[in-house]
Design an enzyme around this catalytic site. Structure first.
Site, PDB file in Angstrom:
ATOM      1  N   THR A  59      13.624  15.140 -21.257  1.00 58.05           N
ATOM      2  CA  THR A  59      14.887  14.787 -20.587  1.00 58.05           C
ATOM      3  C   THR A  59      15.146  15.785 -19.470  1.00 58.05           C
ATOM      4  O   THR A  59      15.251  16.990 -19.720  1.00 58.05           O
ATOM      5  CB  THR A  59      16.042  14.827 -21.607  1.00 58.05           C
ATOM      6  OG1 THR A  59      15.708  13.943 -22.678  1.00 58.05           O
ATOM      7  CG2 THR A  59      17.354  14.402 -20.983  1.00 58.05           C
ATOM      8  N   LEU A  92      13.701   7.798 -28.484  1.00 62.79           N
ATOM      9  CA  LEU A  92      13.581   7.814 -29.948  1.00 62.79           C
ATOM     10  C   LEU A  92      14.546   8.819 -30.585  1.00 62.79           C
ATOM     11  O   LEU A  92      14.913   9.826 -29.993  1.00 62.79           O
ATOM     12  CB  LEU A  92      12.146   8.073 -30.388  1.00 62.79           C
ATOM     13  CG  LEU A  92      11.400   9.321 -29.964  1.00 62.79           C
ATOM     14  CD1 LEU A  92      11.725  10.488 -30.858  1.00 62.79           C
ATOM     15  CD2 LEU A  92       9.915   9.035 -30.009  1.00 62.79           C
ATOM     16  N   ARG A  93      14.980   8.453 -31.781  1.00 63.35           N
ATOM     17  CA  ARG A  93      15.886   9.315 -32.544  1.00 63.35           C
ATOM     18  C   ARG A  93      15.089  10.068 -33.595  1.00 63.35           C
ATOM     19  O   ARG A  93      14.182   9.491 -34.210  1.00 63.35           O
ATOM     20  CB  ARG A  93      16.933   8.465 -33.284  1.00 63.35           C
ATOM     21  CG  ARG A  93      17.910   7.759 -32.398  1.00 63.35           C
ATOM     22  CD  ARG A  93      18.580   6.630 -33.161  1.00 63.35           C
ATOM     23  NE  ARG A  93      17.604   5.619 -33.561  1.00 63.35           N
ATOM     24  CZ  ARG A  93      17.866   4.584 -34.364  1.00 63.35           C
ATOM     25  NH1 ARG A  93      19.065   4.438 -34.874  1.00 63.35           N
ATOM     26  NH2 ARG A  93      16.937   3.703 -34.669  1.00 63.35           N
ATOM     27  N   LYS A 150      18.382   8.215 -18.694  1.00 62.83           N
ATOM     28  CA  LYS A 150      18.302   8.972 -19.933  1.00 62.83           C
ATOM     29  C   LYS A 150      19.580   9.778 -20.185  1.00 62.83           C
ATOM     30  O   LYS A 150      20.185   9.716 -21.260  1.00 62.83           O
ATOM     31  CB  LYS A 150      17.077   9.895 -19.907  1.00 62.83           C
ATOM     32  CG  LYS A 150      16.954  10.820 -21.089  1.00 62.83           C
ATOM     33  CD  LYS A 150      16.769  10.051 -22.394  1.00 62.83           C
ATOM     34  CE  LYS A 150      17.073  10.897 -23.594  1.00 62.83           C
ATOM     35  NZ  LYS A 150      15.938  11.322 -24.343  1.00 62.83           N
ATOM     36  N   LEU A 194      29.252   4.018 -34.005  1.00 59.15           N
ATOM     37  CA  LEU A 194      30.699   4.041 -34.242  1.00 59.15           C
ATOM     38  C   LEU A 194      30.976   4.513 -35.666  1.00 59.15           C
ATOM     39  O   LEU A 194      31.919   4.066 -36.296  1.00 59.15           O
ATOM     40  CB  LEU A 194      31.308   2.648 -34.020  1.00 59.15           C
ATOM     41  CG  LEU A 194      31.438   2.165 -32.577  1.00 59.15           C
ATOM     42  CD1 LEU A 194      32.086   0.781 -32.528  1.00 59.15           C
ATOM     43  CD2 LEU A 194      32.266   3.141 -31.724  1.00 59.15           C
ATOM     44  N   GLY A 223      25.591  16.405 -33.480  1.00 57.67           N
ATOM     45  CA  GLY A 223      24.876  17.659 -33.268  1.00 57.67           C
ATOM     46  C   GLY A 223      23.475  17.313 -32.800  1.00 57.67           C
ATOM     47  O   GLY A 223      23.239  16.242 -32.250  1.00 57.67           O
ATOM     48  N   CYS A 228      19.821  17.076 -28.711  1.00 56.61           N
ATOM     49  CA  CYS A 228      19.931  16.201 -27.533  1.00 56.61           C
ATOM     50  C   CYS A 228      21.366  16.005 -27.043  1.00 56.61           C
ATOM     51  O   CYS A 228      21.703  16.430 -25.945  1.00 56.61           O
ATOM     52  CB  CYS A 228      19.293  14.861 -27.835  1.00 56.61           C
ATOM     53  SG  CYS A 228      17.603  15.021 -28.375  1.00 56.61           S
ATOM     54  N   LYS A 246      23.419  19.172 -25.713  1.00 52.71           N
ATOM     55  CA  LYS A 246      22.870  19.758 -24.478  1.00 52.71           C
ATOM     56  C   LYS A 246      22.873  18.740 -23.322  1.00 52.71           C
ATOM     57  O   LYS A 246      23.125  19.091 -22.177  1.00 52.71           O
ATOM     58  CB  LYS A 246      21.483  20.338 -24.756  1.00 52.71           C
ATOM     59  CG  LYS A 246      20.318  19.708 -24.028  1.00 52.71           C
ATOM     60  CD  LYS A 246      19.005  20.340 -24.351  1.00 52.71           C
ATOM     61  CE  LYS A 246      17.916  19.342 -24.641  1.00 52.71           C
ATOM     62  NZ  LYS A 246      17.570  18.366 -23.665  1.00 52.71           N
TER      63      LYS A 246
END
Ligand code: UGA
Length: 442
Positions: free
Chosen positions: A121, A153-154, A207, A253, A260, A263, A266
């Protein structure tokens, strides 16, 4: 296709493994030899569900390899993904030194055409700096392209997200680069996934705008949760009610103690800074951040309202990771919560299915902080259980056993893991829901 991935953090590792699993030949380069042998044996240094299986499958097939020989990695293929970290610098801006370093190394080592792809990113227009850096440090005669292909992606569902993208965004400037991506992502487009081709600058901005929007959604529902608590309405009902509207959508939601991770915090700060650098005040995101940090304070207030004095009380914490299914604790709400509770001289018993070891590096064990290897062990004689991360293991806990182990059956749930109706016999407090047995401060 042959692919080089530089960086072996969450994004680099999942990207490398998943591309290899699709039948590509992948060489993943990391800076140091740390964990290298383990990776080449199929053991990853991060916890990501499904990743080790893929690594082993690909190592067996010989489609993936890990190296710390950067020159070899650059020689290996024409397609190089930069997946290094872009942490926050002191000013709030993204620290791009690792990106620059990789760009320089590519420039100094390349001998033929390269398509250099930013997956990390990065702020809008970083591709221009990457291009300039490669031009400056290469001999000038070698063709190359710089593209942006941000990752969505998470953590915890990285493998699933890679294989089931809502969209693939690619920012390119040349026909050649465009063709390479069409070929690379053919397995996805053939099954109907969207491949959005745009400019590198737009891809970079997409992004930051995506992550900031999602963070904003979380802060929005958390603020609604505050109101719900005051008027005695279940915030989940509101999230469902608004979430059925396709223009809003139900995901992200879930009210709680705020976001936290490595990603959102910041990226929201970086996006505010990017706007500021262009003379814009992104007040909406500043408010997003403010609400997010308030959620942790509100949770601690709730603990104080319920327990009154924390000193010498046994407080059990279930969940340290910033979200379930990961061992990552970066900017996790648990950090602030544990720090503040520790300052009040409470006896803390901590348990997380994966993140305990990382947490111990921040908060070593001492007479007031004890790590437990079992969630029930952490509950013995406890005066209160705080739920911080919504692991399935906690949702499926035997509540009778929980009640019997605790000294006082008090649960303060920061993630709305349980329905209030099934919590009979407990003093149960959650977020954005009427806390019928909420203790009032005398
Ligand atoms: C986020 C994005 O979701 C990814 O699309 C992106 O690729 C990634 O950042 C990145 O930039 O690399 P991640 O931080 O791994 O992924 O995890 P999320 O599932 O987005 O959760 C972030 C935080 O928001 C967690 O602390 C989670 O507990 C919190 N959250 C999430 C909520 O409080 N409520 C929700 O409804 C959803």
């Amino acid at each position: 296709m042959k692919i080089t991935v530089i960086g072996s953090g969450y994004v680099g590792l999942v990207t490398a493994a998943c591309f290899a699993d699709l039948g590509n030949q992948v060489l993943c380069a990391k800076k140091t030899s740390k964990n290298l042998d383990k990776l080449n044996q199929g053991i990853s240094h991060i916890y990501e569900p499904g990743l080790d299986e893929i690594l082993n499958r690909c190592l067996d097939k010989g489609t993936i390899e890990f190296t710390n020989d950067i020159k070899r990695a650059i020689d290996f293929s024409d397609l190089i993904f930069i997946c290094v970290g872009t942490p926050q610098s002191e000013t709030g801006k993204a620290d791009l030194s690792q990106v620059e370093d990789v760009a320089r190394q590519i420039a100094e080592n390349m001998t033929d055409y390269k398509l250099i792809v930013e997956k990390s990113t990065v702020p809008v227009n970083t591709h221009q700096w990457v291009k300039k850096t490669v031009q400056r440090y290469s001999n000038g005669n070698i063709q190359f392209d710089v593209a942006s292909n941000p990752e969505f992606l998470r953590e915890g569902t990285g493998v699933y997200d890679f294989n089931n993208p809502d969209r693939i965004v690619v920012g390119v400037e040349s026909e050649n680069a465009h063709k390479i991506f069409q070929e690379l992502y053919r397995p996805f487009t053939e099954k109907g996934d969207v491949l959005l081709i745009t400019t590198p600058a737009a891809a970079e901005l997409i992004k930051h705008a995506s992550n900031s929007f999602l963070a904003m959604k979380i802060s929005y529902i958390n603020m609604v949760a505050e109101l719900c608590e005051k008027v005695g309405i279940d915030v989940n009902m509101i999230a469902d009610g608004i979430g059925y509207d396709q223009r809003i959508g139900r995901s992200f939601l879930n009210a709680g103690i705020g976001y936290g991770g490595s990603c959102f915090p910041k990226d929201v700060r970086a996006f505010i800074k990017i706007a500021e650098d262009h003379g814009l005040d992104f007040g909406l995101l500043r408010e997003t951040e403010k609400i997010n940090s308030q959620m942790r304070e509100r949770f601690l207030e709730k603990v104080e309202n319920v327990l009154w004095i924390n000193k010498d009380k046994n407080i059990t914490i279930w969940g340290l990771a910033f979200k379930p299914d990961t061992d990552d604790i970066r900017e996790a709400p648990s950090i602030d919560i544990v720090r503040k509770l520790y300052e009040t001289d409470a006896n803390l018993r901590l348990y997380d299915p994966q993140a305990g070891e990382n947490f111990q590096n921040l908060f070593p064990e001492n007479e007031n902080i004890r790590y437990c290897s079992d969630k029930y062990e952490a509950l013995k004689d406890s005066d209160a259980l705080l739920l911080i991360t919504e692991w399935d293991e906690f949702k499926n806990a035997d509540l009778n056993k929980v009640k019997n182990l605790m000294r006082l059956p008090i649960i303060i749930d920061g993630r709305n893991m349980f329905e209030s109706e099934i919590m009979e016999g407990f003093e149960y407090y959650s977020v954005g829901r009427e806390n019928t047995n909420q203790s009032e401060k005398p």
